[in-house]
Write an enzyme that holds these catalytic residues in place. Structure first.
Site, PDB file in Angstrom:
ATOM      1  N   CYS A 155       0.843  -1.199   0.000  1.00  0.00           N
ATOM      2  CA  CYS A 155       0.000   0.000   0.000  1.00  0.00           C
ATOM      3  C   CYS A 155       0.882   1.255   0.000  1.00  0.00           C
ATOM      4  O   CYS A 155       1.778   1.392   0.834  1.00  0.00           O
ATOM      5  CB  CYS A 155      -0.937  -0.007   1.211  1.00  0.00           C
ATOM      6  SG  CYS A 155      -1.974   1.465   1.258  1.00  0.00           S
ATOM      7  N   GLY A 183      -7.685  -6.867  -9.642  1.00  0.00           N
ATOM      8  CA  GLY A 183      -8.262  -5.817  -8.799  1.00  0.00           C
ATOM      9  C   GLY A 183      -9.365  -5.091  -9.524  1.00  0.00           C
ATOM     10  O   GLY A 183     -10.510  -5.558  -9.610  1.00  0.00           O
TER      11      GLY A 183
HETATM   12  C1  LIG Z   1     -10.374   0.638  -4.111  1.00  0.00           C
HETATM   13  C2  LIG Z   1      -9.077  -0.116  -3.912  1.00  0.00           C
HETATM   14  C3  LIG Z   1      -8.745  -0.577  -2.643  1.00  0.00           C
HETATM   15  C4  LIG Z   1      -7.552  -1.294  -2.436  1.00  0.00           C
HETATM   16  N1  LIG Z   1      -7.286  -1.806  -1.194  1.00  0.00           N
HETATM   17  C5  LIG Z   1      -6.204  -2.636  -1.031  1.00  0.00           C
HETATM   18  C6  LIG Z   1      -5.982  -3.345   0.187  1.00  0.00           C
HETATM   19  O1  LIG Z   1      -6.754  -3.268   1.164  1.00  0.00           O
HETATM   20  N2  LIG Z   1      -4.878  -4.150   0.262  1.00  0.00           N
HETATM   21  C7  LIG Z   1      -3.994  -4.296  -0.798  1.00  0.00           C
HETATM   22  O2  LIG Z   1      -3.021  -5.042  -0.699  1.00  0.00           O
HETATM   23  N3  LIG Z   1      -4.194  -3.627  -1.949  1.00  0.00           N
HETATM   24  C8  LIG Z   1      -5.278  -2.840  -2.100  1.00  0.00           C
HETATM   25  N4  LIG Z   1      -5.505  -2.235  -3.321  1.00  0.00           N
HETATM   26  C9  LIG Z   1      -4.597  -2.523  -4.457  1.00  0.00           C
HETATM   27  C10 LIG Z   1      -5.121  -3.720  -5.274  1.00  0.00           C
HETATM   28  O3  LIG Z   1      -5.162  -4.894  -4.480  1.00  0.00           O
HETATM   29  C11 LIG Z   1      -4.231  -3.984  -6.515  1.00  0.00           C
HETATM   30  O4  LIG Z   1      -2.930  -4.296  -6.094  1.00  0.00           O
HETATM   31  C12 LIG Z   1      -4.166  -2.768  -7.447  1.00  0.00           C
HETATM   32  O5  LIG Z   1      -5.453  -2.227  -7.670  1.00  0.00           O
HETATM   33  C13 LIG Z   1      -3.525  -3.154  -8.801  1.00  0.00           C
HETATM   34  O6  LIG Z   1      -4.267  -4.191  -9.429  1.00  0.00           O
HETATM   35  P1  LIG Z   1      -5.335  -3.885 -10.611  1.00  0.00           P
HETATM   36  O7  LIG Z   1      -4.606  -3.113 -11.675  1.00  0.00           O
HETATM   37  O8  LIG Z   1      -5.801  -5.246 -11.057  1.00  0.00           O
HETATM   38  O9  LIG Z   1      -6.416  -3.069  -9.994  1.00  0.00           O
HETATM   39  C14 LIG Z   1      -6.660  -1.502  -3.525  1.00  0.00           C
HETATM   40  C15 LIG Z   1      -7.001  -0.999  -4.798  1.00  0.00           C
HETATM   41  C16 LIG Z   1      -8.189  -0.321  -5.009  1.00  0.00           C
HETATM   42  C17 LIG Z   1      -8.525   0.159  -6.385  1.00  0.00           C
END
Ligand SMILES: Cc1cc2nc3c(=O)[nH]c(=O)nc-3n(C[C@H](O)[C@H](O)[C@H](O)COP(=O)(O)O)c2cc1C
Length: 334
Positions: free
Chosen positions: A116, A243
Site C-alpha cells: 500500500c 483488482g
Molecule cells: C479501491 C481499492 C482498494 C484497495 N485496497 C487494497 C488493500 O486493502 N490491500 C492491498 O493489498 N491492496 C489494495 N488495493 C490494491 C489492489 O489490491 C491492486 O494491487 C491494485 O489495484 C492493482 O491491481 P489492478 O490493476 O488489477 O487493480 C486496492 C485498490 C483499489 C482500487
C-alpha cells in the site's frame, strides 16, 4: 498446516484485497457467480494489527475479518480459499494479531500488505515502506508464520522510488513465504502508469534460480480473464491477481463472462439487500455508491436510474428506487 498455495493449479486466479470493496458481501456475490475452477483465492480488506490489538480500535477494524455464513457456504462449494490481509510495522504485533486470527477465525492463510503506497501508512513505516527496511520485513514474515501457523504470503510492489525487484523480491524469498504477489509498480508510481509485468517474470526467474517453492502471482492492469491467462503465460506467473478489472465486469469469473443489464440489476439488488442485512447501522451506506456504476450501465435510462440511486441514503431507499424504475416497465434487456 495445509499449504493450499502449493495445491493450486498453474495460472490460478485471485481477487485482490480492496478496501471498502472486498467485504464479505461482495466476496459472496462474486463467489456465487464464479464458474467452478475460475476463481481460487479471495482476500479480506487490509486489517491494521495495531488497531486489532487495541482495546478501543478492535471494534472499529474487526468488521474486516467478518465472514458471513452465506459467504462461507459459497466459498466452500466452489473450493475458493479465503486469506486475511494484515498490515503494520511491529513484528510482535504481527505475532499476536496472527495468533488470534488463527485461533478465533477460520482463514486459510494470512497475507502481509507490503504494497500500500498511501502517505499515512508509509509515514508509519508500514506497507510499501517495508521495502526500505528489508530486515524488518523478514522479521514480520517470520513473526506472522510463528504466530498463526497458517500459510503466510506477501503482497508487494517492485520497489519504492526505483524498480529494485531483484534486491527486494530476493530478500522476501529468503524467508520463504508460500506466495508473493508482485504488483508491477513502485510505491512512487501509486496507481499511475502501466504495471510492468517484466518485473513479474524477473521475480519468477529469481524464484526458480533459488529453487524456491514460493508461488508468484502477477498483479496490475489485468482487464479480462483471457488477458490474465495471456499475461500469466507470457510472464510465467503461477497466479493472476485481479483488482479493478472486476469493476468493469462483475462477471469476470463467470461463464459467460458478461451479464445482460437485467441480470446486473438483479445482482445489484442482492448486493444492496445483503449489505443491509450484514452492515446496516455498522457501515456507511455511501460505500455502496461505488458499485452503482458497475451494475447500472448500457441500457436506456441507465443514467437516470444511476442518478436516482446516487441520491439515496440507505438500503431501503436504494431498493425502492430500483423497484419504482422496474414498475415503470422501462425495458431492461434480460
Ligand atoms: C479501491 C481499492 C482498494 C484497495 N485496497 C487494497 C488493500 O486493502 N490491500 C492491498 O493489498 N491492496 C489494495 N488495493 C490494491 C489492489 O489490491 C491492486 O494491487 C491494485 O489495484 C492493482 O491491481 P489492478 O490493476 O488489477 O487493480 C486496492 C485498490 C483499489 C482500487
Amino acid at each position: 498446516m495445509t499449504n493450499f498455495w502449493a495445491q493450486l493449479p498453474k495460472h490460478f486466479f485471485a481477487l485482490a484485497p480492496m478496501e471498502d470493496v472486498t467485504d464479505t458481501v461482495f466476496r459472496e456475490l462474486l463467489a456465487s457467480k464464479a464458474a467452478p475452477g475460475k476463481l481460487h483465492v479471495v482476500f479480506t480488506e487490509f486489517l491494521s494489527v495495531d488497531g486489532f490489538l487495541h482495546p478501543v480500535g478492535e471494534e472499529k477494524v474487526s468488521h474486516r475479518l467478518y465472514v458471513s455464513r452465506q459467504e462461507r457456504e459459497k466459498l466452500s462449494t466452489k473450493g475458493i480459499k479465503l486469506v486475511a490481509q494484515i498490515w503494520g510495522s511491529d513484528p510482535e504485533k504481527f505475532f499476536e494479531a496472527s495468533r488470534r486470527i488463527a485461533s478465533e477465525f477460520e482463514f486459510d492463510g494470512i497475507d502481509i500488505n507490503m504494497g500500500c503506497p498511501v502517505k499515512k501508512v508509509v509515514k508509519n513505516k508500514a506497507c510499501s515502506a517495508l521495502i526500505k527496511t528489508p530486515t524488518l520485513a523478514k522479521e514480520i514474515v517470520e513473526a506472522t508464520r510463528e504466530g498463526s501457523g497458517l500459510p503466510v504470503s506477501v503482497k508487494t510492489r517492485i520497489g519504492f522510488n526505483e524498480v529494485e525487484t531483484e534486491r527486494w523480491i530476493g530478500n522476501l524469498l529468503d524467508v520463504k513465504p508460500m506466495a508473493i504477489t508482485v504488483h508491477g509498480r513502485t510505491q512512487k508510481m501509486q496507481s499511475d502508469g502501466k504495471a510492468d509485468w517484466n518485473e513479474v517474470l524477473k521475480s519468477v526467474r529469481l524464484r526458480d534460480a533459488l529453487k524456491s517453492e514460493t508461488r508468484i502471482l502477477g498483479n496490475g492492469d489485468v482487464s479480462s480473464y483471457e488477458d490474465g491467462l495471456e499475461k500469466a503465460a507470457s510472464f510465467s506467473a503461477d497466479g493472476i491477481m485481479v483488482g479493478r478489472g472486476i469493476f468493469s465486469n462483475p462477471a469476470f469469473f463467470a461463464v459467460p463472462q458478461s451479464m445482460e443489464p437485467g441480470e446486473r440489476i438483479q445482482l445489484l439488488k442482492s448486493h444492496i439487500s445483503r449489505f443491509g442485512e450484514t452492515w446496516e447501522g455498522k457501515k456507511n451506506y455511501a460505500i455502496l455508491k461505488r458499485f452503482f456504476k458497475i451494475y447500472v450501465h448500457s441500457f436506456e435510462n441507465a443514467t437516470s436510474l444511476r442518478t436516482g440511486l446516487m441520491n439515496t441514503n440507505n438500503c431501503l431507499e436504494g431498493l425502492q428506487v430500483i423497484r419504482e424504475f422496474e414498475d415503470l416497465k422501462i425495458s431492461i434487456p434480460q
